[in-house]
Design a protein around this motif. Sequence first.
Motif, PDB file in Angstrom:
ATOM      1  N   PHE A  37      10.411  -1.696   8.503  1.00 22.79           N
ATOM      2  CA  PHE A  37      11.594  -1.958   9.320  1.00 22.79           C
ATOM      3  C   PHE A  37      12.645  -0.875   9.137  1.00 22.79           C
ATOM      4  N   ARG A  38      12.751  -0.401   7.899  1.00 23.64           N
ATOM      5  CA  ARG A  38      13.766   0.612   7.617  1.00 23.64           C
ATOM      6  C   ARG A  38      13.128   1.982   7.489  1.00 23.64           C
ATOM      7  N   GLY A  39      13.918   3.015   7.546  1.00 21.56           N
ATOM      8  CA  GLY A  39      13.345   4.361   7.491  1.00 21.56           C
ATOM      9  C   GLY A  39      13.216   4.895   8.915  1.00 21.56           C
ATOM     10  N   VAL A 197      16.510  -5.494  -0.045  1.00 26.00           N
ATOM     11  CA  VAL A 197      17.834  -5.779   0.517  1.00 26.00           C
ATOM     12  C   VAL A 197      17.844  -7.019   1.411  1.00 26.00           C
ATOM     13  N   VAL A 198      16.666  -7.553   1.744  1.00 26.20           N
ATOM     14  CA  VAL A 198      16.614  -8.732   2.602  1.00 26.20           C
ATOM     15  C   VAL A 198      16.694  -9.987   1.723  1.00 26.20           C
ATOM     16  N   GLN A 199      17.790 -10.722   1.863  1.00 24.08           N
ATOM     17  CA  GLN A 199      17.974 -11.943   1.055  1.00 24.08           C
ATOM     18  C   GLN A 199      17.396 -13.160   1.787  1.00 24.08           C
ATOM     19  N   ILE A 218       7.542  -0.425  -7.748  1.00 26.64           N
ATOM     20  CA  ILE A 218       6.674   0.634  -7.225  1.00 26.64           C
ATOM     21  C   ILE A 218       7.117   0.930  -5.796  1.00 26.64           C
ATOM     22  N   ASN A 219       7.585   2.146  -5.567  1.00 28.53           N
ATOM     23  CA  ASN A 219       8.137   2.506  -4.268  1.00 28.53           C
ATOM     24  C   ASN A 219       8.094   4.026  -4.140  1.00 28.53           C
ATOM     25  N   ILE A 220       8.267   4.531  -2.915  1.00 33.44           N
ATOM     26  CA  ILE A 220       8.305   5.993  -2.774  1.00 33.44           C
ATOM     27  C   ILE A 220       9.718   6.528  -2.972  1.00 33.44           C
TER      28      ILE A 220
HETATM   29  N1  NAD Z   1       3.783  -5.372   7.510  1.00 31.06           N
HETATM   30  C1  NAD Z   1       4.625  -6.374   7.797  1.00 31.06           C
HETATM   31  O1  NAD Z   1       4.255  -7.536   7.811  1.00 31.06           O
HETATM   32  C2  NAD Z   1       6.070  -6.026   8.083  1.00 31.06           C
HETATM   33  C3  NAD Z   1       6.415  -4.828   8.682  1.00 31.06           C
HETATM   34  C4  NAD Z   1       7.778  -4.558   8.934  1.00 31.06           C
HETATM   35  C5  NAD Z   1       8.738  -5.496   8.546  1.00 31.06           C
HETATM   36  N2  NAD Z   1       8.386  -6.662   7.968  1.00 31.06           N
HETATM   37  C6  NAD Z   1       9.468  -7.594   7.564  1.00 31.06           C
HETATM   38  O2  NAD Z   1      10.531  -6.739   7.169  1.00 31.06           O
HETATM   39  C7  NAD Z   1      11.422  -7.318   6.224  1.00 31.06           C
HETATM   40  C8  NAD Z   1      11.719  -6.128   5.419  1.00 31.06           C
HETATM   41  O3  NAD Z   1      11.885  -6.019   4.090  1.00 31.06           O
HETATM   42  P1  NAD Z   1      10.902  -5.124   3.215  1.00 31.06           P
HETATM   43  O4  NAD Z   1      11.608  -4.871   1.949  1.00 31.06           O
HETATM   44  O5  NAD Z   1       9.565  -5.769   3.219  1.00 31.06           O
HETATM   45  O6  NAD Z   1      10.692  -3.760   4.017  1.00 31.06           O
HETATM   46  P2  NAD Z   1      11.659  -2.552   4.275  1.00 31.06           P
HETATM   47  O7  NAD Z   1      11.195  -1.922   5.560  1.00 31.06           O
HETATM   48  O8  NAD Z   1      13.056  -2.914   4.130  1.00 31.06           O
HETATM   49  O9  NAD Z   1      11.310  -1.537   3.082  1.00 31.06           O
HETATM   50  C9  NAD Z   1      10.071  -0.923   2.939  1.00 31.06           C
HETATM   51  C10 NAD Z   1      10.071  -0.197   1.615  1.00 31.06           C
HETATM   52  O10 NAD Z   1       8.778   0.341   1.396  1.00 31.06           O
HETATM   53  C11 NAD Z   1       8.904   1.620   0.813  1.00 31.06           C
HETATM   54  N3  NAD Z   1       7.639   2.323   1.089  1.00 31.06           N
HETATM   55  C12 NAD Z   1       7.238   2.936   2.237  1.00 31.06           C
HETATM   56  N4  NAD Z   1       5.984   3.412   2.098  1.00 31.06           N
HETATM   57  C13 NAD Z   1       5.575   3.118   0.852  1.00 31.06           C
HETATM   58  C14 NAD Z   1       4.373   3.330   0.116  1.00 31.06           C
HETATM   59  N5  NAD Z   1       3.323   3.971   0.658  1.00 31.06           N
HETATM   60  N6  NAD Z   1       4.311   2.872  -1.157  1.00 31.06           N
HETATM   61  C15 NAD Z   1       5.356   2.214  -1.728  1.00 31.06           C
HETATM   62  N7  NAD Z   1       6.507   1.970  -1.073  1.00 31.06           N
HETATM   63  C16 NAD Z   1       6.625   2.411   0.191  1.00 31.06           C
HETATM   64  C17 NAD Z   1      10.150   2.216   1.436  1.00 31.06           C
HETATM   65  O11 NAD Z   1      10.702   3.222   0.625  1.00 31.06           O
HETATM   66  C18 NAD Z   1      11.060   0.971   1.522  1.00 31.06           C
HETATM   67  O12 NAD Z   1      11.837   0.812   0.340  1.00 31.06           O
HETATM   68  C19 NAD Z   1      10.664  -8.462   5.672  1.00 31.06           C
HETATM   69  O13 NAD Z   1      11.370  -9.559   6.122  1.00 31.06           O
HETATM   70  C20 NAD Z   1       9.286  -8.466   6.393  1.00 31.06           C
HETATM   71  O14 NAD Z   1       8.991  -9.772   6.840  1.00 31.06           O
HETATM   72  C21 NAD Z   1       7.075  -6.940   7.726  1.00 31.06           C
END
Ligand code: NAD
Length: 250
Positions: A37-39, A197-199, A218-220
């Motif tokens: 969602f972010r980025g 950041v999502v509460q 674990i994050n990038i």
């Molecule tokens: N795949 C899905 O089901 C999906 C996709 C988008 C959003 N969402 C929803 O978005 C909301 C978002 O919160 P969030 O914290 O899950 O997502 P977010 O988008 O806020 O954050 C994603 C995080 O993943 C990190 N990241 C990116 N690639 C990575 C990798 N290869 N390895 C490790 N880290 C990596 C980023 O730096 C970032 O901090 C949730 O409510 C979720 O339901 C879900």
Amino acid sequence: MNSEEKIELISQKIKEAKKITIFTGAGISKASGIPTFRGKDGLWSKYSASELATMNAFIKNPKLVWQWYNHRRKLIKQAKPNAAHLAITKIENLFKDNFTLITQNIDSLHKEAGTKNIIELHGNIFEVRCMRCGKVYGDDKIYQDSEFVPKCSYCKKGSLRPNVVWFGENLDRDILDEAMKKSALCDVFIAVGTSGVVQPAASLPKIAYDNGAFVVDINIEYSAVSIYSQETVISPAQDTLEAIIDKLTK
Ligand SMILES: NC(=O)c1ccc[n+]([C@@H]2O[C@H](COP(=O)([O-])OP(=O)(O)OC[C@H]3O[C@@H](n4cnc5c(N)ncnc54)[C@H](O)[C@@H]3O)[C@@H](O)[C@H]2O)c1
Ligand SMILES: [Zn+2]
């Protein structure tokens, strides 16, 4: 500490742990081709969340929201679990009933990777929920490619909505309680690919930390979870988790 030493320490902590909880976010599915969602390549740079993922939007323009979910389901269906999802299943196999996965993802990739004990905090995009009778089900024949919001196959009157938590909605109380319990009770808590950041989901790492768990992020990039972590590994989840499972199964 270099990353090799960090992996060694984390693996040691996992070996000593009785209970482990892993908490995932959209970042774990990025390598499977599902945008976060972010980025800058996030989903919301193309679509506005306030236009689509809210109850208001669904009431105002149900057909648009329904079709957007059809589009997202189609994209997600093409995705396959990646090495990070598979490594988590291997960790579950080591811990059996003492393992819990809490995910914010709605994409079912953990299930597809074979993980069993899963708490889906934000629902599942392949399920629907009847707005009238409340029944939740996942028979996609009912809604697959339907252009309009389908009617419930049980009560025949209610409109179906995706069984996901929309912006501004509360999480299911029982599901959240269970997630909080599993965060407070574990010895090792690993957050993977979440911005934190999502509460209220973002409070889970702090709950684990405050209750004595060894918390790993674990994050990038550094995230809000890093503040409550004894160790932060800045590297793609698939690489880090594969390195950990290598150490655990050696
Ligand atoms: N795949 C899905 O089901 C999906 C996709 C988008 C959003 N969402 C929803 O978005 C909301 C978002 O919160 P969030 O914290 O899950 O997502 P977010 O988008 O806020 O954050 C994603 C995080 O993943 C990190 N990241 C990116 N690639 C990575 C990798 N290869 N390895 C490790 N880290 C990596 C980023 O730096 C970032 O901090 C949730 O409510 C979720 O339901 C879900
Ligand atoms: Zn119904």
